[in-house]
Motif scaffolding. Sequence first.
Motif, short mmCIF file in Angstrom:
data_model
loop_
_atom_site.label_atom_id
_atom_site.label_comp_id
_atom_site.label_asym_id
_atom_site.label_seq_id
_atom_site.Cartn_x
_atom_site.Cartn_y
_atom_site.Cartn_z
N VAL A 39 0.84 -1.19 0.00
CA VAL A 39 0.00 0.00 0.00
C VAL A 39 0.88 1.25 0.00
N GLU A 40 0.39 2.30 -0.63
CA GLU A 40 1.16 3.54 -0.73
C GLU A 40 1.27 4.24 0.62
N VAL A 41 2.47 4.69 0.96
CA VAL A 41 2.67 5.52 2.15
C VAL A 41 2.30 6.95 1.81
N ARG A 42 1.38 7.52 2.57
CA ARG A 42 0.89 8.87 2.30
C ARG A 42 1.49 9.92 3.23
N ASP A 43 1.90 9.51 4.43
CA ASP A 43 2.32 10.50 5.42
C ASP A 43 3.07 9.81 6.55
N ALA A 44 3.76 10.58 7.34
CA ALA A 44 4.32 10.10 8.60
C ALA A 44 4.30 11.27 9.57
N GLN A 45 3.83 11.01 10.77
CA GLN A 45 3.66 12.06 11.77
C GLN A 45 4.26 11.60 13.09
N ALA A 46 4.63 12.57 13.91
CA ALA A 46 5.06 12.28 15.27
C ALA A 46 4.27 13.15 16.23
N HIS A 47 3.94 12.57 17.36
CA HIS A 47 3.35 13.33 18.48
C HIS A 47 4.05 12.81 19.72
N GLY A 48 4.89 13.67 20.30
CA GLY A 48 5.69 13.21 21.42
C GLY A 48 6.59 12.07 21.00
N LYS A 49 6.47 10.96 21.68
CA LYS A 49 7.32 9.80 21.41
C LYS A 49 6.59 8.74 20.58
N HIS A 50 5.49 9.13 19.95
CA HIS A 50 4.69 8.22 19.12
C HIS A 50 4.87 8.56 17.65
N LEU A 51 5.14 7.54 16.84
CA LEU A 51 5.28 7.69 15.40
C LEU A 51 4.08 7.05 14.72
N PHE A 52 3.53 7.76 13.72
CA PHE A 52 2.39 7.25 12.95
C PHE A 52 2.76 7.29 11.47
N ILE A 53 2.74 6.14 10.83
CA ILE A 53 3.03 6.05 9.40
C ILE A 53 1.70 5.83 8.69
N GLY A 54 1.33 6.82 7.85
CA GLY A 54 0.02 6.79 7.20
C GLY A 54 0.05 6.10 5.86
N PHE A 55 -0.85 5.15 5.68
CA PHE A 55 -0.99 4.42 4.42
C PHE A 55 -2.31 4.77 3.74
N ASP A 56 -2.34 4.62 2.43
CA ASP A 56 -3.57 4.85 1.69
C ASP A 56 -4.68 3.98 2.28
N GLY A 57 -5.88 4.53 2.31
CA GLY A 57 -7.00 3.81 2.92
C GLY A 57 -7.21 4.19 4.37
N ARG A 58 -6.57 5.30 4.80
CA ARG A 58 -6.77 5.84 6.15
C ARG A 58 -6.38 4.84 7.23
N ARG A 59 -5.28 4.14 6.97
CA ARG A 59 -4.72 3.22 7.97
C ARG A 59 -3.35 3.73 8.39
N TRP A 60 -3.04 3.51 9.65
CA TRP A 60 -1.81 4.02 10.24
C TRP A 60 -1.09 2.91 10.97
N VAL A 61 0.23 2.83 10.77
CA VAL A 61 1.05 1.97 11.62
C VAL A 61 1.58 2.84 12.75
#
Length: 267
Positions: free
Chosen positions: A42-64
């Motif tokens: 799946v295509e990676v759309r974004d990556a975000q951080a909040h504090g010590k948490h990392l969120f890798i955004g994939f197409d389809g509104r799913r996040w690792v």
Amino acid sequence: MPEGHTIHRLAHQVVRAFGGRPVGVSSPQGRFAAGAAVVDGVEVRDAQAHGKHLFIGFDGRRWVHVHLGLYGTFDVVAGPPGPVRGEVRMRLATSDAHADLRGPTACEVLGEAEKAAIHARLGPDPLRGDDPAPALERIGRSRTPVGILLMDQTVLAGVGNVYRAETLFRAGVDPSRPGRTVPAPVLRAVWDDLVGLMATGVATGRIDTVRPEHEPEAMGRPPRVDDHGGEVYVYRRAGQPCLVCGTPVRVGIAAARNLFWCPRCQC
């Protein structure tokens, strides 16, 4: 445990390496196999951080969602993936880049609502452009020592042991002082200092907190040698002379973590 600047730096690296492209996602170790299958290819759309948490955004509104915890590492490497070494919980891979996650506290696939729930329980992050008012007001009402409050991720997200010790030194605040006794302008100055120091950490990949007049070259002293890197005032300098006043730096325990301060500069 990595501090917030490290996670924001990782988010930038993930976007540069994988953003806008389908990515192979696997779990060589096997513990994330079901989650990896959901976002594999799946295509990676974004990556975000909040504090010590990392969120890798994939197409389809799913996040690792990744939290490294005390022992986790996440290495983003330019170049095609080679053989897996060690216990790799998750591997991201394309033809020209790969990233291996080892030993995290959390590695899971989330939807938007689950991601929002994590954000909701975290305090403002100095690196996200967040409004500091909720954190500063909470600290300003609390009887808890300010040195403990700065490490509470529900109060202020991303600050770890190094930034906690260093920003309080730079503000001249005793870490044992109750939050409610620290003047509001001083608390705001601490926040502003964290914004600048942590942004520098994102850019350089290390924590440097000393002012120009206290750099090794300016003082004629040898550079600091420490596996954390960077020039600091008090962190891990217990018993050594304060760079400003010469008083031996002290160390104590606060919330089960070592706490460093200068008893003269922070009285």
